[in-house]
Design an enzyme around this catalytic site. Structure first.
Site, PDB file in Angstrom:
ATOM      1  N   GLY A 239       0.413  -1.448   2.700  1.00  0.00           N
ATOM      2  CA  GLY A 239       1.734  -0.891   2.405  1.00  0.00           C
ATOM      3  C   GLY A 239       2.921  -1.776   2.659  1.00  0.00           C
ATOM      4  NE  ARG A 312       4.481  -2.805  -9.200  1.00  0.00           N
ATOM      5  CZ  ARG A 312       5.660  -2.822  -8.680  1.00  0.00           C
ATOM      6  NH1 ARG A 312       6.558  -3.681  -9.106  1.00  0.00           N
ATOM      7  NH2 ARG A 312       5.981  -2.005  -7.709  1.00  0.00           N
ATOM      8  CB  CYS A 346       6.479   1.478 -30.950  1.00  0.00           C
ATOM      9  SG  CYS A 346       6.295   0.117 -32.089  1.00  0.00           S
ATOM     10  CE1 TYR A 375      -1.975  -1.918  -6.327  1.00  0.00           C
ATOM     11  CE2 TYR A 375      -0.066  -2.919  -5.274  1.00  0.00           C
ATOM     12  CZ  TYR A 375      -1.273  -2.260  -5.183  1.00  0.00           C
ATOM     13  OH  TYR A 375      -1.793  -1.949  -3.957  1.00  0.00           O
TER      14      TYR A 375
HETATM   15  N1  LLP Z   1      -5.026   1.108   1.261  1.00  0.00           N
HETATM   16  C1  LLP Z   1      -4.992   2.227   0.517  1.00  0.00           C
HETATM   17  C2  LLP Z   1      -5.765   3.379   0.938  1.00  0.00           C
HETATM   18  C3  LLP Z   1      -4.210   2.275  -0.654  1.00  0.00           C
HETATM   19  O1  LLP Z   1      -4.160   3.382  -1.359  1.00  0.00           O
HETATM   20  C4  LLP Z   1      -3.451   1.132  -1.022  1.00  0.00           C
HETATM   21  C5  LLP Z   1      -2.621   1.146  -2.224  1.00  0.00           C
HETATM   22  C6  LLP Z   1      -3.542  -0.006  -0.217  1.00  0.00           C
HETATM   23  C7  LLP Z   1      -4.333   0.015   0.922  1.00  0.00           C
HETATM   24  C8  LLP Z   1      -2.796  -1.267  -0.542  1.00  0.00           C
HETATM   25  O2  LLP Z   1      -1.428  -1.061  -0.468  1.00  0.00           O
HETATM   26  P1  LLP Z   1      -0.423  -2.303  -0.579  1.00  0.00           P
HETATM   27  O3  LLP Z   1      -0.622  -3.160   0.642  1.00  0.00           O
HETATM   28  O4  LLP Z   1      -0.748  -3.019  -1.816  1.00  0.00           O
HETATM   29  O5  LLP Z   1       0.906  -1.677  -0.628  1.00  0.00           O
HETATM   30  N2  LLP Z   1       0.489   0.496  -8.550  1.00  0.00           N
HETATM   31  C9  LLP Z   1       1.518   0.644  -7.550  1.00  0.00           C
HETATM   32  C10 LLP Z   1       0.991   0.555  -6.142  1.00  0.00           C
HETATM   33  C11 LLP Z   1      -0.107   1.563  -5.828  1.00  0.00           C
HETATM   34  C12 LLP Z   1      -0.660   1.416  -4.442  1.00  0.00           C
HETATM   35  C13 LLP Z   1      -1.854   2.259  -4.242  1.00  0.00           C
HETATM   36  N3  LLP Z   1      -2.501   2.165  -2.972  1.00  0.00           N
HETATM   37  C14 LLP Z   1       2.608  -0.392  -7.818  1.00  0.00           C
HETATM   38  O6  LLP Z   1       2.535  -1.109  -8.789  1.00  0.00           O
HETATM   39  O7  LLP Z   1       3.578  -0.469  -7.080  1.00  0.00           O
END
Ligand code: LLP
Length: 428
Positions: A239, A312, A346, A375
């Site tokens: 996150g 995104r 489109c 992403y």
């Molecule tokens: N752990 C879990 C359980 C998750 O659901 C996620 C991301 C992560 C770790 C990794 O999170 P990060 O460190 O990447 O923030 N498609 C969206 C982001 C979706 C994230 C989903 N879960 C975007 O483009 O911003």
């Protein structure tokens, strides 16, 4: 910090001119930097040095095998959310003992595949899933290590679609309901309680939500131990945000301080699941200007990448910095003026940026959409029957295509006509 910098009026990916790659592979394409990936992993690992535990890279952020292999080589495990991601992690050489399986809807078939592959841990998100896993594991004569993903009911103050830890979000099990889940788990023969898991969202740019959530789960660990459960592991999710334009996310060191402050007295082994912070700034999407036009006084720069390549901005209203690849225009430095940077698809939502400052462009000019390593390619689609774009990895002064551009032949190859359209007749 990344390794995409302008030198002498020209954008380089490490020591390779981006224009050279474009000339060889065509546009659009994703370009990743090996040095940036490695640097981000190292910085995080060093920041977390005081916290005994492991980094399980969230494969969903970028699942290209070259990216997985690079991070795996550096010691990362994998956090996967599907059989497909697990297959990728294994194909990239990440040992199954370093893999955690997440997600609220794992099917029995996926559980079976993961159990027989010998993964380390399943993070459980409902009582029904717990019972199903126990049943599948018994069938295979295995015992599955589990952590229950707790929904700590903390608002990550991120984009709405990517916050996951509020009580109305679909993830995890709320407390105190999860206390009963642990009781059920303790009575099942084919699952073994290993720990507690949480993840409150993505692109978090403030330490406070992390601190709150860590504090909540730390208290939960104590309560569960008092209930007699052997909680050795705390999976703190991912996150941590990254700078796309002017965000100032906490540094890995600040994040690590928050982790230690809230969890170090527990004596737990910690698991981290970072995705974005490892790969986002390690990638750019390179696109070419097709046309410029003026629409009711608005300057529009139409590029050859579309929302199918990078969704995104359309999906989350996310902002990405866009820079010209060449800044040494023949006419000398020119003042940028606001432009909407739009794709060829489109839909009005096929817009990468509104009022973004860009110098004048001509058809054929290259632009780089930054911070596209996370992403980006993984969320691409064939919308408008557009082939998936290539992915390129750069290391020093060399580069390699790590996924070629999809061909039109392969795009159409999977489809067949029903017999009644080919004169063969149908059944019934
Ligand atoms: N752990 C879990 C359980 C998750 O659901 C996620 C991301 C992560 C770790 C990794 O999170 P990060 O460190 O990447 O923030 N498609 C969206 C982001 C979706 C994230 C989903 N879960 C975007 O483009 O911003």
């Amino acid at each position: 910090m990344d390794h995409f910098n302008h030198r002498g009026g020209e954008l380089f990916a490490e020591d390779v001119p981006v224009a050279r790659i474009a000339a060889e592979v065509g546009t659009p394409f994703y370009c990743y930097s090996d040095a940036t990936l490695r640097r981000h992993y190292r910085v995080l690992k060093e920041a977390l040095a005081g916290a005994p535990g492991s980094i399980c890279y969230a494969v969903k952020a970028n699942s290209n095998l070259a990216v997985l292999r690079t991070l795996g080589e550096m010691g990362a495990g994998a956090d996967v959310v599907s059989e497909g991601e697990l297959r990728r992690a294994l194909a990239a050489g990440i040992p199954p003992e370093r893999v955690i399986f997440e997600g609220p809807g794992k099917t029995r078939a996926e559980m079976a595949f993961a159990l027989t592959a010998g993964i380390d841990q399943f993070n459980i998100e409902s009582d029904a899933e717990l019972v199903a896993l126990d049943d599948v594991a018994r069938g295979w004569g295995k015992v599955a290590n589990i952590a229950v993903r707790i929904n700590p009911n903390v608002d990550a103050h991120s984009l709405d679609g990517i916050s996951t830890g509020r009580k109305r979000d679909k993830f995890g099990i709320l407390w105190p309901a999860a206390r009963a889940t642990y009781r059920v788990a303790a009575g099942l023969a084919s699952v073994k309680v290993a720990g507690v898991a949480m993840h409150i969202g993505s692109q978090i740019t403030d330490t406070l939500p992390f601190e709150r959530a860590f504090r909540v789960v730390a208290e939960i660990v104590e309560t569960l131990r008092a209930d007699g459960h052997d909680i050795r592991r705390l999976d703190l999710g991912g996150g941590l945000g990254v700078p796309y334009t002017d965000e100032r996310p906490p540094s890995p060191a600040e994040y690590a301080r928050a982790v230690l402050r809230e969890t170090q007295n527990l004596g737990c082994e910690l698991v981290f699941q970072p995705g974005r912070m490892l790969v986002a700034n390690a990638g750019i999407l390179v696109t070419r200007v097709t046309y410029e036009k003026d629409a009711a006084g608005v300057r529009m720069v139409i590029v050859d990448a579309g929302m199918n390549d990078l969704v995104r901005p359309a999906m989350y209203k996310a902002k990405h910095t866009i820079v010209p690849v060449r800044t040494d225009g023949a006419q000398g430095p020119v003042k940028p003026t606001p432009a909407d940077v739009v794709g060829p698809i489109c839909e009005t939502s096929d817009t990468f940026a509104k009022d973004w400052p860009l110098p004048p462009t001509a058809p054929g000019d290259l632009l780089a959409i930054r911070t596209a390593g996370a992403y980006g390619a993984v969320m691409a689609s064939n919308y408008n029957t557009r082939p998936l774009v290539p992915e390129v990895m750069v290391r020093g002064n060399e580069f390699a295509v790590v996924r070629p551009r999809q061909t039109y032949e392969s795009l159409l190859a999977g489809e067949t006509l029903p017999p009644w359209l080919t004169g063969g007749g149908g059944v019934g």
